[in-house]
Design a protein around this motif. Structure first.
Motif: not given
Length: 324
Positions: A208-215
């Motif tokens: 979630v931290l690495r891909h905030p928008l996608a997640a």
């Protein structure tokens, strides 16, 4: 483990979850309705509840009950406990069917097999998320309250309201992060058959931290729909009243329809989270090692036996060769 199966019918899966939650609600709500029936039968002032939810009359019943709330407190405790266990049990089956490796079999068999197989790991993830949310959310609320107090302690009365609103939004953001981390930790759990609870949860939190928008995309889209369904259910319960059995039945059916829509949105949200995760967590197939073709067997040359000449017979002279 197989790689192909019939596609999951999401309306049927949502219907299964709705039936499960409805049966649990009937079990845990029976003590509360027994108490409410006893109170309304002897108190004429509670007739206002026939026209909808009236919190004033409800709180008056609570104050006048004089210690007869044992059944209500037991029901609330049972609701919290069963909600925790049901979330862990159903979450394993839901994520395994929608985002995990494919398996063959009927919907009910696959769902309950996966729910039982992942139950304790899913329960551990839920506990880690709840504990983390309480600790981090409480710390954020305390720090934000202390930091905003000097700026929003105005005498006009709007300062405390803005202070409470900002703290609420910060805590809500922390809660949303922990919910997303729980969901993507379950994605990793069912895809890798992971067993370490803390390590699995940290992988989901890191994703979630690495891909905030996608997640967060599926959560925002479907989360708004779920909130709208919850609001519609509350509006039906509060605004629609009736004194006839037909009106009461209409309210119950309308509320259950809203609950089913909310569950169906949750099912689609899990599927969208699986697509947002892409190939994350899926086992990487090993590349086939090229094998050199085996050498073809070489047949030995055929040796023909030479016929022996009879004794006394001259051998044939060699054929003459042409000369220049």
């Amino acid at each position: 483990m197989t790689t192909t199966h019939a596609p999951v019918r999401r309306p049927a899966l949502a219907l299964l979850l709705w039936a499960w939650y409805t049966l649990l609600a009937l079990v845990v709500a029976s003590p509360f309705f027994g108490w409410l029936s006893g109170q309304t039968a002897t108190t004429p002032e509670t007739d206002v509840l026939l026209d909808g939810v009236h919190f004033g009359a409800f709180f008056e019943m609570l104050q006048a009950s004089q210690g007869s709330l044992g059944g209500v407190s037991s029901a609330l405790t049972a609701v919290l406990g069963l909600a925790l266990l049901s979330n862990a049990f159903l979450g394993g089956g839901l994520f395994a069917l929608l985002v995990g490796p494919a398996r063959e079999g009927r919907l009910l068999a696959r769902f309950f097999e996966a729910a039982g197989r992942f139950f304790f790991r899913s329960l551990g993830l839920v506990v880690v998320s709840v504990v983390g949310l309480v600790l981090v959310g409480g710390a954020v609320a305390a720090l934000a309250g202390a930091a905003l107090e000097p700026f929003l302690s105005g005498a006009d009365g709007r300062g405390p309201v803005a202070h409470s609103a900002i703290v609420f939004l910060l805590v809500a953001a922390v809660a949303a992060y922990f919910l997303l981390a729980l969901d993507y930790a379950r994605v990793w759990m069912v895809r890798r058959d992971a067993r370490g609870v803390v390590g699995t949860w940290l992988r989901g939190a890191w994703f979630v931290l690495r891909h905030p928008l996608a997640a967060a995309g599926p959560g925002v889209v479907f989360g708004l729909g779920i909130l709208a369904a919850l609001g519609a259910g509350a509006w039906i319960a509060g605004a629609t009243g009736g004194r006839t059995w037909g009106a009461i039945l209409y309210v119950l059916l309308a509320q259950q329809a809203v609950v089913y829509v909310r569950v169906l949105l949750r099912v689609h949200m899990v599927g969208a989270e699986g697509r947002a995760a892409g190939a994350w967590g899926l086992p990487v197939a090993a590349e086939p090692v090229p094998v050199a073709p085996a050498a073809l067997p070489v047949e030995p040359p055929e040796i023909r036996p030479v016929e022996a000449q009879p004794a006394g017979e001259p051998s044939e002279p060699p054929a003459p060769t042409a000369t220049a």
